[in-house]
Design a protein around this motif. Structure first.
Motif, PDB file in Angstrom:
ATOM      1  N   GLY A 105       0.821  -1.212   0.000  1.00  0.00           N
ATOM      2  CA  GLY A 105       0.000   0.000   0.000  1.00  0.00           C
ATOM      3  C   GLY A 105       0.847   1.250   0.000  1.00  0.00           C
ATOM      4  O   GLY A 105       1.041   1.874  -1.044  1.00  0.00           O
ATOM      5  N   ASN A 106       1.393   1.630   1.159  1.00  0.00           N
ATOM      6  CA  ASN A 106       2.245   2.817   1.248  1.00  0.00           C
ATOM      7  C   ASN A 106       3.729   2.460   1.201  1.00  0.00           C
ATOM      8  O   ASN A 106       4.583   3.337   1.151  1.00  0.00           O
ATOM      9  CB  ASN A 106       1.961   3.593   2.542  1.00  0.00           C
ATOM     10  CG  ASN A 106       2.304   2.793   3.779  1.00  0.00           C
ATOM     11  OD1 ASN A 106       2.070   1.590   3.828  1.00  0.00           O
ATOM     12  ND2 ASN A 106       2.860   3.447   4.783  1.00  0.00           N
TER      13      ASN A 106
ATOM     14  N   ASN B  68       3.559   9.405  -5.724  1.00  0.00           N
ATOM     15  CA  ASN B  68       2.607   9.781  -4.676  1.00  0.00           C
ATOM     16  C   ASN B  68       1.929   8.583  -4.020  1.00  0.00           C
ATOM     17  O   ASN B  68       1.091   8.750  -3.133  1.00  0.00           O
ATOM     18  CB  ASN B  68       1.547  10.717  -5.254  1.00  0.00           C
ATOM     19  CG  ASN B  68       2.149  12.025  -5.750  1.00  0.00           C
ATOM     20  OD1 ASN B  68       3.028  12.578  -5.108  1.00  0.00           O
ATOM     21  ND2 ASN B  68       1.694  12.494  -6.902  1.00  0.00           N
ATOM     22  N   GLN B  69       2.280   7.376  -4.455  1.00  0.00           N
ATOM     23  CA  GLN B  69       1.642   6.179  -3.887  1.00  0.00           C
ATOM     24  C   GLN B  69       2.421   5.631  -2.697  1.00  0.00           C
ATOM     25  O   GLN B  69       1.817   5.252  -1.695  1.00  0.00           O
ATOM     26  CB  GLN B  69       1.518   5.093  -4.953  1.00  0.00           C
ATOM     27  CG  GLN B  69       0.872   3.811  -4.418  1.00  0.00           C
ATOM     28  CD  GLN B  69       0.626   2.789  -5.501  1.00  0.00           C
ATOM     29  OE1 GLN B  69       0.607   3.101  -6.692  1.00  0.00           O
ATOM     30  NE2 GLN B  69       0.431   1.537  -5.113  1.00  0.00           N
ATOM     31  N   TYR B  70       3.766   5.597  -2.816  1.00  0.00           N
ATOM     32  CA  TYR B  70       4.570   4.959  -1.780  1.00  0.00           C
ATOM     33  C   TYR B  70       5.326   5.980  -0.943  1.00  0.00           C
ATOM     34  O   TYR B  70       5.971   6.880  -1.483  1.00  0.00           O
ATOM     35  CB  TYR B  70       5.574   3.990  -2.414  1.00  0.00           C
ATOM     36  CG  TYR B  70       4.932   2.909  -3.240  1.00  0.00           C
ATOM     37  CD1 TYR B  70       4.118   1.941  -2.643  1.00  0.00           C
ATOM     38  CD2 TYR B  70       5.129   2.847  -4.610  1.00  0.00           C
ATOM     39  CE1 TYR B  70       3.527   0.945  -3.402  1.00  0.00           C
ATOM     40  CE2 TYR B  70       4.540   1.851  -5.376  1.00  0.00           C
ATOM     41  CZ  TYR B  70       3.744   0.905  -4.768  1.00  0.00           C
ATOM     42  OH  TYR B  70       3.151  -0.073  -5.525  1.00  0.00           O
ATOM     43  N   GLU B  71       5.275   5.799   0.374  1.00  0.00           N
ATOM     44  CA  GLU B  71       6.076   6.632   1.266  1.00  0.00           C
ATOM     45  C   GLU B  71       7.546   6.246   1.191  1.00  0.00           C
ATOM     46  O   GLU B  71       8.430   7.097   1.280  1.00  0.00           O
ATOM     47  CB  GLU B  71       5.597   6.477   2.719  1.00  0.00           C
ATOM     48  CG  GLU B  71       4.272   7.124   3.025  1.00  0.00           C
ATOM     49  CD  GLU B  71       3.950   6.998   4.493  1.00  0.00           C
ATOM     50  OE1 GLU B  71       4.440   7.826   5.286  1.00  0.00           O
ATOM     51  OE2 GLU B  71       3.193   6.078   4.859  1.00  0.00           O
TER      52      GLU B  71
ATOM     53  N   TYR C 148       6.521   2.795   9.287  1.00  0.00           N
ATOM     54  CA  TYR C 148       5.775   2.971   8.034  1.00  0.00           C
ATOM     55  C   TYR C 148       4.798   1.814   7.801  1.00  0.00           C
ATOM     56  O   TYR C 148       3.795   1.989   7.110  1.00  0.00           O
ATOM     57  CB  TYR C 148       6.731   3.068   6.848  1.00  0.00           C
ATOM     58  CG  TYR C 148       7.596   4.295   6.851  1.00  0.00           C
ATOM     59  CD1 TYR C 148       7.034   5.553   6.634  1.00  0.00           C
ATOM     60  CD2 TYR C 148       8.956   4.217   7.084  1.00  0.00           C
ATOM     61  CE1 TYR C 148       7.830   6.702   6.650  1.00  0.00           C
ATOM     62  CE2 TYR C 148       9.749   5.355   7.107  1.00  0.00           C
ATOM     63  CZ  TYR C 148       9.178   6.583   6.895  1.00  0.00           C
ATOM     64  OH  TYR C 148       9.964   7.720   6.913  1.00  0.00           O
TER      65      TYR C 148
END
Length: 211
Positions: A150-151, A179-182, A209
């Motif tokens: 997810g992130n 912008n999807q993954y931290e 995270y």
């Protein structure tokens, strides 16, 4: 510290007491359920074909923040010239099998066993494992695969059959998913990924995270 030997029960010990070597436990299996739990708790399998399954959570953890991605001028030129075509999740099995078979400097054999290929193909069918394919003249010349949380994206392996193929796939993937993954989990240090902006962070920060 004595290593925990896993049973049939789908549990992992806490990583809090794991030292710098990063080995959390040995044994168990590569079932989809166990692999999901492993990645959700910051653990991944890494072992040779003649060894028991070994589960790792290194400290520090090697990661790439997408905003820190470094791309050289020469690589920008290659990407601009559209030397490669990039696709996603079109040929997962072919990508992981290519990662398994590609010769690597300083390594004999591969840690991507046949059982691991089978397990990650099942993870892909369930939407957890993702692939990036790199094409040139309609031939698969590079790619990478990993686990999508997810992130967080946990990168597992990549391959190139022609120069810069996997790098083009990796850079395109990061920029399109900015912008999807931290954070992108790179697991352990490599000079190649460090040149692209990856760095070491405390395991505790990486685990935050995943929460």
């Amino acid at each position: 510290m004595k290593l925990k030997v896993l049973s049939d029960k789908i549990v992992f010990p806490s990583v809090d007491g794991v030292g710098e070597h990063g080995i959390v436990a040995i044994g168990g299996d590569l079932s989809v359920k166990r692999l999901k739990l492993a990645y959700q708790t910051g653990i991944f399998p890494w072992f040779n074909d003649d060894e028991p399954i070994m589960w790792w959570s290194p400290d520090p953890r090697f990661v790439l923040y997408p905003k820190d991605l470094k791309v050289s001028k020469s690589m920008r030129k290659i990407l601009r010239n559209e030397t490669f075509t990039i696709t996603y999740n079109q040929n997962f099995k072919e990508v992981i099998q290519a990662c398994q078979k590609i010769p690597r400097e300083g390594q004999e054999g591969t840690w991507i066993t046949d059982n691991m290929v089978k397990a990650y193909v099942e993870l892909h069918k369930e939407g957890w494992a993702k692939s990036v394919e790199v094409w040139k003249d309609d031939k698969l010349v590079g790619g990478l695969y990993g686990i999508d949380l997810g992130n967080v994206f946990c990168g597992e392996s990549m391959f190139s059959k022609v120069s810069n193929a996997s790098k083009a796939g990796f850079i395109t993937f990061i920029e399109e998913k900015l912008n999807q993954y931290e954070v992108i989990d790179c697991q352990i240090h490599t000079d190649h990924l460090e040149s692209l902006g990856a760095k070491e962070i405390p395991r505790e920060l990486f685990l935050s995270y995943l929460k």
